[in-house]
Scaffold this motif. Structure first.
Motif, PDB file in Angstrom:
ATOM      1  N   LEU B 152       0.844  -1.197   0.000  1.00  0.00           N
ATOM      2  CA  LEU B 152       0.000   0.000   0.000  1.00  0.00           C
ATOM      3  C   LEU B 152       0.875   1.241   0.000  1.00  0.00           C
ATOM      4  O   LEU B 152       1.779   1.379   0.828  1.00  0.00           O
ATOM      5  CB  LEU B 152      -0.889   0.017   1.245  1.00  0.00           C
ATOM      6  CG  LEU B 152      -1.748   1.280   1.397  1.00  0.00           C
ATOM      7  CD1 LEU B 152      -2.973   1.212   0.496  1.00  0.00           C
ATOM      8  CD2 LEU B 152      -2.155   1.525   2.844  1.00  0.00           C
ATOM      9  N   ASP B 179      -0.235  -7.931  -4.597  1.00  0.00           N
ATOM     10  CA  ASP B 179      -1.262  -6.984  -5.015  1.00  0.00           C
ATOM     11  C   ASP B 179      -0.812  -5.600  -4.586  1.00  0.00           C
ATOM     12  O   ASP B 179      -0.339  -5.411  -3.460  1.00  0.00           O
ATOM     13  CB  ASP B 179      -2.596  -7.319  -4.342  1.00  0.00           C
ATOM     14  CG  ASP B 179      -3.209  -8.598  -4.897  1.00  0.00           C
ATOM     15  OD1 ASP B 179      -3.394  -8.679  -6.124  1.00  0.00           O
ATOM     16  OD2 ASP B 179      -3.470  -9.523  -4.099  1.00  0.00           O
ATOM     17  N   ARG B 181      -1.734  -1.481  -4.072  1.00  0.00           N
ATOM     18  CA  ARG B 181      -2.845  -0.561  -3.861  1.00  0.00           C
ATOM     19  C   ARG B 181      -2.332   0.860  -3.712  1.00  0.00           C
ATOM     20  O   ARG B 181      -1.395   1.112  -2.934  1.00  0.00           O
ATOM     21  CB  ARG B 181      -3.626  -0.941  -2.587  1.00  0.00           C
ATOM     22  CG  ARG B 181      -4.341  -2.281  -2.689  1.00  0.00           C
ATOM     23  CD  ARG B 181      -5.463  -2.195  -3.754  1.00  0.00           C
ATOM     24  NE  ARG B 181      -6.183  -3.438  -3.908  1.00  0.00           N
ATOM     25  CZ  ARG B 181      -5.934  -4.350  -4.850  1.00  0.00           C
ATOM     26  NH1 ARG B 181      -4.927  -4.167  -5.695  1.00  0.00           N
ATOM     27  NH2 ARG B 181      -6.670  -5.429  -4.946  1.00  0.00           N
ATOM     28  N   GLU B 204      -5.037  -1.502  -7.867  1.00  0.00           N
ATOM     29  CA  GLU B 204      -6.319  -0.807  -7.692  1.00  0.00           C
ATOM     30  C   GLU B 204      -6.070   0.558  -7.067  1.00  0.00           C
ATOM     31  O   GLU B 204      -5.117   0.757  -6.311  1.00  0.00           O
ATOM     32  CB  GLU B 204      -7.240  -1.577  -6.733  1.00  0.00           C
ATOM     33  CG  GLU B 204      -7.795  -2.880  -7.261  1.00  0.00           C
ATOM     34  CD  GLU B 204      -9.046  -2.732  -8.116  1.00  0.00           C
ATOM     35  OE1 GLU B 204      -9.487  -1.586  -8.352  1.00  0.00           O
ATOM     36  OE2 GLU B 204      -9.565  -3.771  -8.546  1.00  0.00           O
ATOM     37  N   ILE B 206      -7.527   3.197  -4.415  1.00  0.00           N
ATOM     38  CA  ILE B 206      -8.465   3.369  -3.304  1.00  0.00           C
ATOM     39  C   ILE B 206      -8.583   4.870  -3.084  1.00  0.00           C
ATOM     40  O   ILE B 206      -7.672   5.515  -2.578  1.00  0.00           O
ATOM     41  CB  ILE B 206      -7.956   2.672  -2.023  1.00  0.00           C
ATOM     42  CG1 ILE B 206      -7.692   1.179  -2.299  1.00  0.00           C
ATOM     43  CG2 ILE B 206      -8.959   2.843  -0.882  1.00  0.00           C
ATOM     44  CD1 ILE B 206      -7.048   0.443  -1.151  1.00  0.00           C
ATOM     45  N   ILE B 212      -9.670   1.404   2.769  1.00  0.00           N
ATOM     46  CA  ILE B 212      -8.496   0.522   2.723  1.00  0.00           C
ATOM     47  C   ILE B 212      -8.770  -0.783   3.462  1.00  0.00           C
ATOM     48  O   ILE B 212      -8.459  -1.870   2.975  1.00  0.00           O
ATOM     49  CB  ILE B 212      -7.251   1.208   3.335  1.00  0.00           C
ATOM     50  CG1 ILE B 212      -6.973   2.547   2.629  1.00  0.00           C
ATOM     51  CG2 ILE B 212      -6.028   0.304   3.193  1.00  0.00           C
ATOM     52  CD1 ILE B 212      -5.858   3.349   3.297  1.00  0.00           C
ATOM     53  N   ASP B 215     -10.786  -3.229   1.556  1.00  0.00           N
ATOM     54  CA  ASP B 215     -10.028  -3.761   0.421  1.00  0.00           C
ATOM     55  C   ASP B 215      -9.026  -4.840   0.883  1.00  0.00           C
ATOM     56  O   ASP B 215      -8.900  -5.891   0.258  1.00  0.00           O
ATOM     57  CB  ASP B 215      -9.291  -2.622  -0.282  1.00  0.00           C
ATOM     58  CG  ASP B 215      -8.565  -3.089  -1.514  1.00  0.00           C
ATOM     59  OD1 ASP B 215      -9.251  -3.380  -2.519  1.00  0.00           O
ATOM     60  OD2 ASP B 215      -7.335  -3.204  -1.479  1.00  0.00           O
ATOM     61  N   THR B 415      -6.267   2.423 -13.929  1.00  0.00           N
ATOM     62  CA  THR B 415      -6.082   1.170 -13.185  1.00  0.00           C
ATOM     63  C   THR B 415      -7.071   0.094 -13.641  1.00  0.00           C
ATOM     64  O   THR B 415      -6.745  -1.087 -13.627  1.00  0.00           O
ATOM     65  CB  THR B 415      -6.246   1.364 -11.666  1.00  0.00           C
ATOM     66  OG1 THR B 415      -7.464   2.067 -11.429  1.00  0.00           O
ATOM     67  CG2 THR B 415      -5.102   2.114 -11.057  1.00  0.00           C
TER      68      THR B 415
END
Lengths: 395, 425
Positions: B152, B179, B181, B204, B206, B212, B215, B415
């Motif tokens: 993140l 992943d 973010r 992705e 946010i 958050i 997610d 995105t």
């Protein structure tokens, strides 16, 4: 540049000359390098490739015997394709040969351009009676290969069983039996796949059967598979008369060549299967006046040799090359048809006729006993003249 | 017991002289059973941006999300938490702990949440250091073969050259999935996309920090539903043939062509990561030497391999025909995903042109995107495009750039550009 002249390499599969340094045959696509060769070996350049390049290619004949790929000799995977070159391994039915007696044989082959062999044959010999059945599956209807095999086998079985009770010379009785065999073949075609009736395009096939004895030839048919009588001496004949649009055009006066070229020529007007309306075979009988061959075939052969004289010449040529063994002759005619283009599946079945017994009464030459013993089936014809039909010639 | 299936959609008929064969291969997995069933164990690492820009509500939201995530990691799962700025630091297990990763249990859960609560924000952003530390932590527990990370960030990777990030991504590729973010509007879509693409994850936006936590929860749920740690897509081509491209086309467009590793000279393997009960579509394009009309051959075998064992196989065929009614047909599946792949690239190219001030190119590209999104029924792309362009004519792709489109809307479009709609069957 070095002016070295090397012998032109040839493709191990088809014998076509290969271009210098070529990795695959231009003509048939067979890899020209040995299967284990790495790209770097091949990339070494045309000049250095000559000594051990194409000459080192695996002989397909040798590896095919060991169950390898026919094209490159590689291993055929369980999915039916070569692990090396991707060639499809032939299905068993792609090429089949049958020879129930020395004087009777047949060959069926997928041809060059079709992916599946929808033709089927079934042969039988009882005493001096020979039975030839050829069924040509309708390629546009799925599973017609299954239907054609079921139909041919069913008809053959009826005719072989009948040989025990029907006198070899009884044309009327044989004609009735041929009609019966056509109906049994139709039953088999209708039930060959479980859901045939429910399909919009159910499996279907043509039907032609010939019963051959020294004193009598009888044929029954639905569709455009044919029986020819090809005497060693005398006039060859097509015994059957196609149930097809082309035949209708010819009956209307069009020449054979023009009719068979017409767009609808191959549309058949009668067939076997769940969507067939009329399945009573037409029959024809003839008494041979000398030795010769009875030939039953699918349109895969007569596409390239239609007129009886042409078929007779073809067979005589083949006899000159391969002798009188019917399986060798059938194989030769199939190969010829494939060499001529092989657009369709092809089936050729042959039975040798020794000619009538010498003691018998001399029959009149070419004694047709058309539709003997059965009600002749009438051809479906439009009321008016067919589109594209030329004016009927004055008689 | 996980079972895989591969289904091929193609028009195998090629015209005389044709060489290129396209197929869509749908791979589906069933009965996978969740991550708990994986033999070696599952490891999760959460990487939280603690650079100076995070100060304030953003950091609070990130800390809360990390704590929620910790609550949702089941007992027995290996886990660690990393904080990242221009350097990376292990937050839990504590930096002075003897082990770098521990198995979740109630006491560890409480301690980890306490460690997260003490995080403060300062410094720059160098994500390569975060990825390297995560990699080192995973490496200390080789038995945990299913490795997943969440990264993140709120900002640009400003404390190091881009090449540094790229080379680190390459170094850790294949070692764990990640992943990525981005929260807020100051991060760079292309940077996170590079990470997520290489590490077989998703990217992705946010927009609201309050989202958050939700997610993270959904990311963990997805990760923990994956019961097959690693599957390969294998593509066999015949000798003399070549792979033109291999592309995942659903649920997202990911080009795998350059990810090939050779299994044999004729078989290449492409990574697909971990699998849950799901299906993905792949577009495989191969070139084979042309053959005579009437010839048929195998153009590709597309297989799924798990632990070096082939578990599903699909056949892509080539059949040469002179029947134009057969050869002219384009498989609807191939057409659909060709359009979807083009949609992803025109969106990205259009937004890049707009950012560079080239409004003419941006208008053309985004117009084409509007047209493709409509043609292929990608409603999500259409609705995101609507926030960036005024659509005059959807069918012809006539658009005008929207004045005052927000950066967040552009980032949302960017995105989501690789997300595809499934072909309608």
């Amino acid at each position: 540049m070095v002016g070295v002249v090397t012998a032109a390499p040839v493709c191990p599969a088809c014998g076509e000359p290969a271009a210098d340094g070529a990795r695959f045959c231009e003509s048939c696509g067979t890899p020209l390098t040995s299967p284990g060769a790495t790209p770097t070996d091949e990339g070494a350049g045309a000049g250095s490739a000559a000594p051990d390049g194409p000459a080192a290619a695996t002989s397909p004949a040798a590896t095919a015997a060991a169950g390898g790929c026919r094209a490159c000799g590689g291993v055929v995977a369980a999915d039916g394709y070569c692990e090396q070159c991707g060639a499809r391994a032939p299905a068993p039915h792609d090429h089949e040969e049958e020879q129930p007696a020395p004087h009777v044989a047949g060959v069926t082959d997928v041809g060059v351009r079709r992916r599946r062999n929808e033709d089927s044959m079934a042969l039988g010999v009882v005493g001096d009676v020979s039975v030839l059945v050829v069924c040509d599956g309708v390629a546009s209807a799925p599973d017609s290969d299954i239907a054609s095999q079921a139909a041919a086998t069913a008809a053959r079985d009826v005719l072989v069983a009948g040989a025990a009770t029907v006198a070899p010379g009884d044309a009327a009785a044989w004609s009735r039996l041929l009609v019966e065999s056509g109906h049994r073949a139709d039953d088999a075609a209708r039930t060959a796949v479980d859901d045939a009736v429910a399909r919009t395009d159910p499996p279907s096939c043509t039907f032609v059967a010939a019963v051959v004895s020294p004193q009598l030839l009888v044929a029954g048919w639905l569709g455009d598979s044919r029986v020819y009588w090809l005497p060693d001496a005398g006039t060859p004949e097509q015994l059957t008369e196609d149930d097809s649009v082309a035949a209708e055009l010819m009956a209307g006066g069009m020449s054979r060549a023009a009719a068979e070229r017409s767009p609808e020529a191959h549309a058949i007007t009668r067939w076997l299967g769940a969507d067939a309306e009329e399945t009573t075979a037409r029959t024809v009988a003839a008494r041979p006046d000398g030795p010769g061959w009875v030939l039953a075939c699918s349109d895969g052969l007569w596409n390239y040799a239609s007129a009886p004289e042409v078929v007779a010449d073809l067979l005589r040529d083949a006899e000159g090359r391969v002798g009188a063994d019917p399986v060798a002759l059938a194989r030769d005619l199939v190969a010829w048809s494939n060499a001529s283009g092989g657009h369709d599946n092809v089936t050729v079945a042959l039975a040798r006729v020794a000619g009538p017994p010498a003691a018998g009464p001399a029959p009149a030459p070419d004694t047709h006993v058309a539709d003997a013993g059965t009600t002749p089936t009438t051809r479906r014809r439009p009321a008016g003249s067919l589109p594209g039909e030329p004016d009927a010639p004055a008689p | 017991m996980a079972t895989f299936r591969a289904e091929v959609f193609q028009n195998e008929f090629l015209p005389d002289g044709g060489t290129d064969v396209h197929a869509i291969v749908t791979v589906s997995a069933e009965g996978v059973g969740g991550a708990a069933t994986t033999g070696g164990g599952v490891a999760e690492i959460i990487m939280i941006d603690t650079s100076g820009s995070m100060t304030g509500p953003m950091l609070a939201a990130a800390k809360h999300a990390a704590q929620v995530a910790v609550d949702h990691i089941p007992d027995g799962t290996w886990f660690a938490i990393v904080s990242g700025s221009h350097v990376a630091q292990r937050v839990f297990p504590y930096p002075n702990a003897p082990v770098a990763i521990v198995q979740m249990e109630p006491a560890a859960r409480e301690e980890a949440k306490r460690a997260v609560s003490r995080l403060g924000a300062q410094g720059g952003t160098a994500m390569s250091t975060w990825l390297r530390l995560a990699d080192q932590i995973f490496a200390t527990q080789p038995a945990a073969t299913q490795r997943h990370a969440i990264l993140l960030t709120d900002g640009k990777n400003e404390s190091e050259p881009r090449a540094q990030l790229t080379s680190t991504i390459q170094a850790v590729t294949g070692r764990f999935q990640c992943d990525a973010r981005g929260v807020g509007e100051r991060w760079q879509v292309d940077e996170l996309r590079e990470i997520a693409t290489a590490l077989l994850g998703t990217v992705e936006l946010i927009a609201d920090p309050a989202d958050i936590a939700r997610d993270f929860q959904s990311l963990l749920r997805t990760s923990l539903s994956r019961g097959v740690a690693d599957a390969q897509l294998r593509v066999w081509t015949p000798q003399g043939g070549q792979v033109l491209f291999v592309r995942q086309v659903a649920p997202t467009v990911e080009d795998l062509t350059s990810r090939r590793t050779a299994v044999t000279p004729l078989i290449g393997a492409y990574p697909t990561g971990a699998w849950a009960d799901e299906s993905r579509d792949y577009h495989v394009a191969v070139r084979v030497p042309s053959k005579n009309v009437g010839a048929e051959q195998l153009a590709a075998r597309v297989q799924v391999a798990v632990a070096d064992e082939v578990v599903a196989s699909g056949l892509v065929k080539a059949a040469w025909s002179d029947d134009a009614s057969l050869t002219a047909r384009i498989s609807p599946e191939v057409a659909h995903y060709t359009g979807q792949a083009e949609l992803a690239s025109v969106i990205q190219e259009g937004l890049a042109a707009k950012a560079a001030g080239d409004e003419a190119t941006a208008t053309v590209k985004l117009g084409r995107a509007v047209q493709l999104a409509a043609e292929t029924g990608n409603d999500e792309a259409t609705s995101k495009l609507r926030r960036v362009v005024e659509i005059d004519d959807e069918e012809h792709g006539t658009v005008r750039l929207k004045r005052g489109a927000s950066r967040l809307d552009e980032m949302a479009l960017d995105t989501a550009s690789t997300k595809t709609s499934r072909v309608r069957r």
